[in-house]
Motif scaffolding. Structure first.
Motif, mmCIF file in Angstrom:
data_model
loop_
_atom_site.group_PDB
_atom_site.id
_atom_site.type_symbol
_atom_site.label_atom_id
_atom_site.label_comp_id
_atom_site.label_asym_id
_atom_site.label_seq_id
_atom_site.Cartn_x
_atom_site.Cartn_y
_atom_site.Cartn_z
ATOM 1 N N LEU A 282 0.837 -1.207 0.000
ATOM 2 C CA LEU A 282 0.000 0.000 0.000
ATOM 3 C C LEU A 282 0.868 1.252 0.000
ATOM 4 N N ASP A 283 1.989 1.220 0.700
ATOM 5 C CA ASP A 283 2.908 2.360 0.673
ATOM 6 C C ASP A 283 3.406 2.614 -0.745
ATOM 7 N N GLU A 284 3.723 1.544 -1.455
ATOM 8 C CA GLU A 284 4.182 1.697 -2.835
ATOM 9 C C GLU A 284 3.063 2.260 -3.713
ATOM 10 N N LEU A 285 1.828 1.856 -3.451
ATOM 11 C CA LEU A 285 0.715 2.400 -4.223
ATOM 12 C C LEU A 285 0.467 3.866 -3.875
ATOM 13 N N PHE A 286 0.642 4.234 -2.617
ATOM 14 C CA PHE A 286 0.552 5.653 -2.265
ATOM 15 C C PHE A 286 1.584 6.452 -3.062
ATOM 16 N N ARG A 287 2.780 5.919 -3.208
ATOM 17 C CA ARG A 287 3.823 6.600 -3.992
ATOM 18 C C ARG A 287 3.427 6.700 -5.451
ATOM 19 N N TYR A 288 2.837 5.646 -5.975
ATOM 20 C CA TYR A 288 2.634 5.509 -7.416
ATOM 21 C C TYR A 288 1.409 6.252 -7.942
ATOM 22 N N ILE A 289 0.301 6.217 -7.212
ATOM 23 C CA ILE A 289 -0.948 6.746 -7.779
ATOM 24 C C ILE A 289 -0.875 8.257 -7.981
ATOM 25 N N PRO A 290 -1.463 8.741 -9.074
ATOM 26 C CA PRO A 290 -1.562 10.203 -9.281
ATOM 27 C C PRO A 290 -2.745 10.734 -8.485
ATOM 28 N N HIS A 291 -2.503 11.018 -7.197
ATOM 29 C CA HIS A 291 -3.622 11.291 -6.301
ATOM 30 C C HIS A 291 -4.282 12.641 -6.530
ATOM 31 N N ARG A 292 -3.679 13.490 -7.329
ATOM 32 C CA ARG A 292 -4.323 14.771 -7.594
ATOM 33 C C ARG A 292 -4.074 15.192 -9.040
ATOM 34 N N SER A 293 -4.841 16.160 -9.489
ATOM 35 C CA SER A 293 -4.594 16.799 -10.765
ATOM 36 C C SER A 293 -3.686 18.002 -10.519
ATOM 37 N N SER A 294 -2.651 18.146 -11.311
ATOM 38 C CA SER A 294 -1.785 19.317 -11.227
ATOM 39 C C SER A 294 -1.071 19.404 -9.883
ATOM 40 N N VAL A 295 -1.128 20.580 -9.254
ATOM 41 C CA VAL A 295 -0.386 20.827 -8.014
ATOM 42 C C VAL A 295 -1.332 21.352 -6.937
ATOM 43 N N GLY A 296 -0.826 21.467 -5.712
ATOM 44 C CA GLY A 296 -1.649 21.907 -4.596
ATOM 45 C C GLY A 296 -1.609 23.403 -4.382
ATOM 46 N N LEU A 297 -1.033 23.826 -3.265
ATOM 47 C CA LEU A 297 -1.006 25.241 -2.904
ATOM 48 C C LEU A 297 0.394 25.809 -3.096
ATOM 49 N N PRO A 335 11.117 4.325 -11.403
ATOM 50 C CA PRO A 335 9.993 4.930 -10.664
ATOM 51 C C PRO A 335 8.624 4.696 -11.276
ATOM 52 N N ASP A 336 8.559 4.391 -12.577
ATOM 53 C CA ASP A 336 7.264 4.212 -13.226
ATOM 54 C C ASP A 336 6.743 2.783 -13.089
ATOM 55 N N ARG A 337 7.449 1.958 -12.342
ATOM 56 C CA ARG A 337 7.028 0.578 -12.107
ATOM 57 C C ARG A 337 6.536 0.435 -10.671
ATOM 58 N N ILE A 338 5.442 -0.294 -10.494
ATOM 59 C CA ILE A 338 4.976 -0.625 -9.146
ATOM 60 C C ILE A 338 5.846 -1.767 -8.623
ATOM 61 N N ASP A 339 6.629 -1.480 -7.596
ATOM 62 C CA ASP A 339 7.531 -2.473 -7.016
ATOM 63 C C ASP A 339 7.068 -2.768 -5.586
ATOM 64 N N PRO A 340 6.350 -3.874 -5.367
ATOM 65 C CA PRO A 340 5.837 -4.176 -4.025
ATOM 66 C C PRO A 340 6.930 -4.353 -2.974
ATOM 67 N N ASP A 341 8.164 -4.623 -3.423
ATOM 68 C CA ASP A 341 9.262 -4.838 -2.485
ATOM 69 C C ASP A 341 10.189 -3.626 -2.389
ATOM 70 N N ARG A 342 9.723 -2.476 -2.836
ATOM 71 C CA ARG A 342 10.580 -1.290 -2.821
ATOM 72 C C ARG A 342 10.984 -0.945 -1.388
ATOM 73 N N ASP A 343 12.278 -0.870 -1.162
ATOM 74 C CA ASP A 343 12.798 -0.602 0.175
ATOM 75 C C ASP A 343 14.197 0.006 0.046
ATOM 76 N N PRO A 344 14.391 1.242 0.536
ATOM 77 C CA PRO A 344 13.421 2.063 1.263
ATOM 78 C C PRO A 344 12.408 2.702 0.325
ATOM 79 N N ASN A 345 11.377 3.285 0.914
ATOM 80 C CA ASN A 345 10.336 3.936 0.123
ATOM 81 C C ASN A 345 9.928 5.246 0.811
ATOM 82 N N PRO A 346 10.802 6.260 0.743
ATOM 83 C CA PRO A 346 10.545 7.522 1.463
ATOM 84 C C PRO A 346 9.634 8.477 0.694
ATOM 85 N N HIS A 347 8.473 7.968 0.249
ATOM 86 C CA HIS A 347 7.595 8.791 -0.586
ATOM 87 C C HIS A 347 7.051 9.993 0.196
ATOM 88 N N VAL A 348 6.571 10.960 -0.561
ATOM 89 C CA VAL A 348 6.009 12.178 0.043
ATOM 90 C C VAL A 348 4.546 12.343 -0.357
#
Length: 410
Positions: A282-297, A335-348
């Motif tokens: 799930l952490d890797e999916l949080f990193r991978y998914i385009p959770h928003r359009s464009s940018v925030g604030l 980075p464009d691949r979903i890697d379930p074993d990605r370690d470390p995974n310091p996503h933002v």
């Protein structure tokens, strides 16, 4: 020549061209090709978004994103005095909003509600959240396949859980949800403005009514903080709004994650075969998914700052892209691949610095419960239609499927 070029003997780098980023509606979980193009142009580019005025710098490299979001030389508060280029049609920042606060105000404002979002608070919430989810899934199982997951589970579950945390009475929840859904859309200034007026008016009345409440819900905490003079009423209202809206993100982020599992058999098999290891996936999916359009604030540079070879002048607006940072190959190999074993995974995916998402622990809890419960209780879960027939949300700041029709082995 400038003083810099005289000292170094080299001309300073030319500012990159200003690119119009129209943020078109995108279906599926593919990365925004416009953002990918900006990343190829350089770690620091310039953009013009559909609303607001002028242009802004855009940082896409992981290290630069972390620097800017944790550097007091870049101010959120300053943006409230400007019409910076932006994605949202409506711009009416409210006093007291955490989103626009700089330190030390940010910590002062966050303190009254911090207790509602701690790990220990989420442990106490977990049984009730599971109960809410089980009731929804019970209905799905009872009615049998097929089922529309967004309508039946992914929308009502986060709405109910956030409403529990915030303290929204059952009778008001559907109206509150209608307002929050309209606020994150990009349908227009008037519609978003009416929704904000409705939601914030309701929040104001609710906080006032709980000035003496001993409850542990957020509105009671804010009502008490106002009564004790710790924060002003307008600050309490500005605090509550984004927290209330936060449930929308869980619906659509989890919708994207489930879509990926339902369209990638190897990913679904991994989740089913090794349930004890779902957390890192799930952490890797949080990193991978385009959770928003464009940018925030945006932020405003308070002084001249040099980043990636360019000088950002005092007063210039700056955006960061967490989506781009999460695809930085210097930090995330392939980075464009979903890697379930990605370690470390310091996503933002949940942000960085003082503005790290207040509801991170709550969002993680809901996502884990949703995925575990749906996979465990709906054996053989699969799409009920071809993947290309899944409909996606358009004209919105948060990406995600609008429909997710599924079937399973009843």
């Amino acid at each position: 020549m400038t003083e810099e070029s005289t000292l170094t003997g080299q001309a300073p780098p030319q500012a990159p061209p200003v690119r119009d980023w129209t943020t078109p509606d995108l279906d599926g979980t593919d990365f925004d090709p416009a953002l990918a193009g900006l990343m190829r142009e350089g770690p620091l580019t310039r953009i013009r978004l559909p609303f607001g005025e002028g242009w802004a710098w855009l940082a896409t490299r992981y290290d630069d994103v972390k620097l800017i979001t944790n550097d007091p030389r870049f101010s959120r508060t300053e943006v409230t005095h400007r019409q910076v280029t932006r994605m949202a049609p409506n711009f009416a920042p409210r006093p007291g909003s955490l989103a626009w606060a700089d330190q030390p105000d940010h910590n002062r404002l966050r303190k009254p509600v911090a207790g509602a979002f701690t790990v220990s608070a989420m442990k106490r919430l977990r049984p009730r959240a599971q109960e809410i989810l089980d009731e929804l899934v019970d209905g799905v199982v009872r009615d049998g396949p097929p089922a529309e997951l967004i309508e039946r589970v992914l929308e009502p579950f986060p709405l109910s859980v956030v409403s529990e945390v915030m303290g929204v009475p059952a009778k008001d929840r559907e109206q509150v949800h209608t307002w929050t859904r309209e606020i994150i859309s990009t349908n227009g200034v008037e519609a978003a403005g009416r929704a904000k007026d409705g939601l914030y008016g309701w929040i104001t009345a609710t906080i006032r009514s709980r000035a003496a409440s001993p409850g542990e819900d957020v509105y009671s905490m804010l009502g008490g903080a106002v009564a004790r003079g710790e924060i002003r009423e307008e600050e309490a209202v500005g605090l509550a709004g984004p927290l209330q809206i936060g449930g929308e993100a869980v619906t659509h982020n989890c919708g994207q994650m489930l879509y990926l599992m339902l369209t990638r058999p190897e990913l679904m098999e991994r989740m089913r075969a090794r349930p004890e290891e779902r957390g890192p996936v799930l952490d890797e999916l949080f990193r991978y998914i385009p959770h928003r359009s464009s940018v925030g604030l945006a932020r405003i540079a308070l002084t001249d700052v040099e980043i990636a070879g360019h000088r950002i002048a005092a007063g210039e607006p700056v955006y960061v892209s967490y989506l781009a940072a999460n695809r930085d190959p210097a930090v995330f190999p392939d980075p464009d691949r979903i890697d379930p074993d990605r370690d470390p995974n310091p996503h933002v995916a949940f942000g960085n610095g003082p503005h790290f998402c207040t509801g991170t622990v709550l969002a993680r809890l809901q996502t884990e419960l949703l995925v575990d419960t749906l996979l465990d209780r709906l054996p053989g879960l699969r799409l009920a239609v071809p993947a290309e027939q899944v409909r996606w949300r358009h004209r919105t700041m948060i990406r995600g499927p609008r429909t997710l029709p599924v079937t399973w082995s009843a």
